[in-house]
Design a protein around this motif. Sequence first.
Motif, mmCIF file in Angstrom:
data_model
loop_
_atom_site.group_PDB
_atom_site.id
_atom_site.type_symbol
_atom_site.label_atom_id
_atom_site.label_comp_id
_atom_site.label_asym_id
_atom_site.label_seq_id
_atom_site.Cartn_x
_atom_site.Cartn_y
_atom_site.Cartn_z
ATOM 1 N N GLN A 115 -13.245 -58.722 5.261
ATOM 2 C CA GLN A 115 -12.787 -58.028 6.550
ATOM 3 C C GLN A 115 -12.822 -59.284 7.671
ATOM 4 N N SER A 116 -11.820 -60.077 7.645
ATOM 5 C CA SER A 116 -11.804 -61.312 8.300
ATOM 6 C C SER A 116 -10.239 -61.413 8.816
ATOM 7 N N ALA A 117 -9.923 -61.604 10.042
ATOM 8 C CA ALA A 117 -8.577 -61.776 10.693
ATOM 9 C C ALA A 117 -7.516 -62.597 9.970
ATOM 10 N N THR A 118 -8.320 -63.735 9.269
ATOM 11 C CA THR A 118 -7.480 -65.015 8.803
ATOM 12 C C THR A 118 -6.987 -64.805 7.491
ATOM 13 N N TRP A 119 -7.972 -63.960 6.631
ATOM 14 C CA TRP A 119 -7.445 -63.693 5.210
ATOM 15 C C TRP A 119 -6.225 -63.038 4.856
ATOM 16 N N PRO A 120 -6.122 -62.017 5.347
ATOM 17 C CA PRO A 120 -4.809 -61.404 5.273
ATOM 18 C C PRO A 120 -3.539 -62.161 5.342
ATOM 19 N N SER A 121 -3.511 -62.935 6.398
ATOM 20 C CA SER A 121 -2.396 -63.906 6.774
ATOM 21 C C SER A 121 -2.423 -64.988 5.926
ATOM 22 N N VAL A 122 -3.582 -65.372 5.426
ATOM 23 C CA VAL A 122 -3.414 -66.498 4.271
ATOM 24 C C VAL A 122 -2.796 -66.170 2.904
ATOM 25 N N TRP A 123 -3.297 -64.823 2.483
ATOM 26 C CA TRP A 123 -2.553 -64.618 1.297
ATOM 27 C C TRP A 123 -1.074 -64.405 1.452
ATOM 28 N N LEU A 124 -0.557 -63.783 2.620
ATOM 29 C CA LEU A 124 0.807 -63.424 2.754
ATOM 30 C C LEU A 124 1.692 -64.716 3.000
ATOM 31 N N THR A 125 0.614 -65.696 3.875
ATOM 32 C CA THR A 125 1.412 -67.131 3.915
ATOM 33 C C THR A 125 1.780 -67.535 2.755
ATOM 34 N N VAL A 126 0.928 -67.711 1.712
ATOM 35 C CA VAL A 126 1.111 -68.358 0.563
ATOM 36 C C VAL A 126 2.154 -67.640 -0.447
ATOM 37 N N ALA A 127 2.070 -66.450 -0.318
ATOM 38 C CA ALA A 127 3.243 -65.493 -1.097
ATOM 39 C C ALA A 127 4.397 -65.965 -0.529
ATOM 40 N N PHE A 128 4.549 -65.862 0.977
ATOM 41 C CA PHE A 128 5.739 -66.314 1.334
ATOM 42 C C PHE A 128 6.361 -67.755 0.958
ATOM 43 N N LEU A 129 5.577 -68.739 1.255
ATOM 44 C CA LEU A 129 5.903 -69.966 0.849
ATOM 45 C C LEU A 129 6.303 -70.187 -0.759
ATOM 46 N N VAL A 130 5.531 -69.344 -1.432
ATOM 47 C CA VAL A 130 5.850 -69.322 -2.872
ATOM 48 C C VAL A 130 7.363 -68.925 -3.312
ATOM 49 N N CYS A 131 7.574 -67.751 -2.688
ATOM 50 C CA CYS A 131 8.616 -66.875 -2.987
ATOM 51 C C CYS A 131 9.848 -67.823 -2.294
ATOM 52 N N TYR A 132 9.700 -68.399 -1.264
ATOM 53 C CA TYR A 132 10.531 -69.363 -0.606
ATOM 54 C C TYR A 132 11.027 -70.667 -1.155
ATOM 55 N N PHE A 133 9.878 -71.231 -1.900
ATOM 56 C CA PHE A 133 10.295 -72.251 -2.687
ATOM 57 C C PHE A 133 11.041 -71.858 -4.079
ATOM 58 N N PHE A 134 10.632 -70.739 -4.706
ATOM 59 C CA PHE A 134 11.375 -70.416 -5.965
ATOM 60 C C PHE A 134 12.780 -69.919 -5.579
ATOM 61 N N PHE A 135 12.994 -69.139 -4.393
ATOM 62 C CA PHE A 135 14.183 -69.005 -3.934
ATOM 63 C C PHE A 135 15.223 -70.089 -3.872
ATOM 64 N N PHE A 136 14.738 -71.180 -3.084
ATOM 65 C CA PHE A 136 15.380 -72.314 -3.018
ATOM 66 C C PHE A 136 15.727 -73.108 -4.232
ATOM 67 N N THR A 137 14.723 -72.997 -5.340
ATOM 68 C CA THR A 137 14.977 -73.679 -6.469
ATOM 69 C C THR A 137 16.075 -72.955 -7.054
ATOM 70 N N ALA A 138 16.296 -71.691 -7.082
ATOM 71 C CA ALA A 138 17.454 -70.951 -7.653
ATOM 72 C C ALA A 138 18.786 -71.442 -6.932
ATOM 73 N N THR A 139 18.490 -71.592 -5.474
ATOM 74 C CA THR A 139 19.804 -71.707 -4.557
ATOM 75 C C THR A 139 20.283 -73.214 -4.930
ATOM 76 N N GLY A 140 19.245 -74.196 -5.340
ATOM 77 C CA GLY A 140 19.859 -75.460 -5.713
ATOM 78 C C GLY A 140 20.687 -75.438 -7.046
ATOM 79 N N LEU A 141 20.070 -74.775 -7.889
ATOM 80 C CA LEU A 141 20.693 -74.402 -9.388
ATOM 81 C C LEU A 141 22.197 -73.918 -8.894
ATOM 82 N N ASN A 142 22.167 -72.826 -8.177
ATOM 83 C CA ASN A 142 23.142 -72.009 -7.860
ATOM 84 C C ASN A 142 24.403 -73.056 -7.168
#
Length: 426
Positions: A115-142
């Motif tokens: 129950q901390s104000a920082t942890w929820p934003s940490v996991w969501l930020t990491v998930a966001f950046l990971v999806c963002y990276f894989f999206f642009f990996t697909a975009t580069g190949l595209n």
Amino acid sequence: MSAEPDDASEGRNFLLLAFSQVVLRCGWIFKTESIIIPAVLDLIAGPGWIRGLLPILNRIGQSLPPLFYARTLKSMAQKKWSLCGTTLAMGICFSALAFCFVPTIRGGVDAWFPQSATWPSVWLTVAFLVCYFFFFTATGLNQVGFGTVQGKLVRVTKRGRLMLVANFFGAIAAIGLAAWLLPMWLTNDDAQVHYIFGFAGGAFLLSAFVSALLKERHDKSPHVKGTAVELFHDAFSVVVEDLNFRRLAVIAFCFGCSLMLFPHYQALARERLGAPLENLILWVIIQNGGTAAFSLLGGPLADWKGNRLVLKLMMCGVFLMPLIAVVLIHTGPSGAVLFNWLFLLVGVTPVMFRGLSNYVLEISPRSEHPRYLAALSLCVAAPMVASPAVGWALDAISYEAVFLTISVILFGGLLMTWTIEEPRHA
């Protein structure tokens, strides 16, 4: 130097390619990486250095994977399946990202953490950046796949027309959808990110289906494997052996420097001019309006006079952008209003990217299109290693110092556009 396509279905393929790109642009406006993406990241993270990770993840994804993929793409019998598969991957990435923001899913995962104000934003930020990276990996190949398919199915003097149709009508359709849907999903008090990103993912999936309908003859090219060193040598040899491409590489590098600033324009407006969150809607509309306008200029010019002239004009717009931004934040209340229209110049970017790709398609043999396009992606991506440092410098030093430094580099790139050859005059 590039051979003309001899496919009897060129007209049908032209329309399908244009329609797939129109649909793609309708999804793209809901994930604009210069406006919506960094604004959402600011909401869940905050510091400038985290925002500065976006360009480097973006460009690494769009440059290194195409380098390793170029030989595989060259050996594919039908390149349309590369275009279809990578667009499908783009849709899956954004659908997964939208899933993370669904309130019930997000709330359930938050409950797993302390129950901390920082942890929820940490996991969501990491998930966001990971999806963002894989999206642009697909975009580069595209992008490499689209360039190769376009080089095979659309003749040189119609590629500017394809850019015009795809970008102009795509921007108009995207603007209409954004004006209709974004006010329901984005307000000063709430951002329903799952709807915004979900729509983007759905559009990419539809674009993948359209590209699968292309009619393409089979190529006969043996698959040649290579080590990482050999693949890097493939790209490096293009720069070493081709003087004209070497000059283009400098232009691409300078243009890549401008991309480091794109996530920060919206932050500059919100921090220094007090722009509300709802302005994101106006900015994405203006940016796509700029893309439509510059496509009306760039498309016919590319077919009529060649892509070198397009690169000169678009690079001029890229050079002026940071200079105008610095001036506007010091002009008082009028600057806040005028800053909205700065995003017209951000609309230059898709036209500049397409101009670079089309120029490369003209100066390289058709069989070498994947290799040349992969080398081009590396040149654009090279400056991105400094992107987190740029984000840090914006907070630690000032927006003005960073923006003006990038402007000097862009002026050098603008001057270099006068040194490259016009292939149609050779």
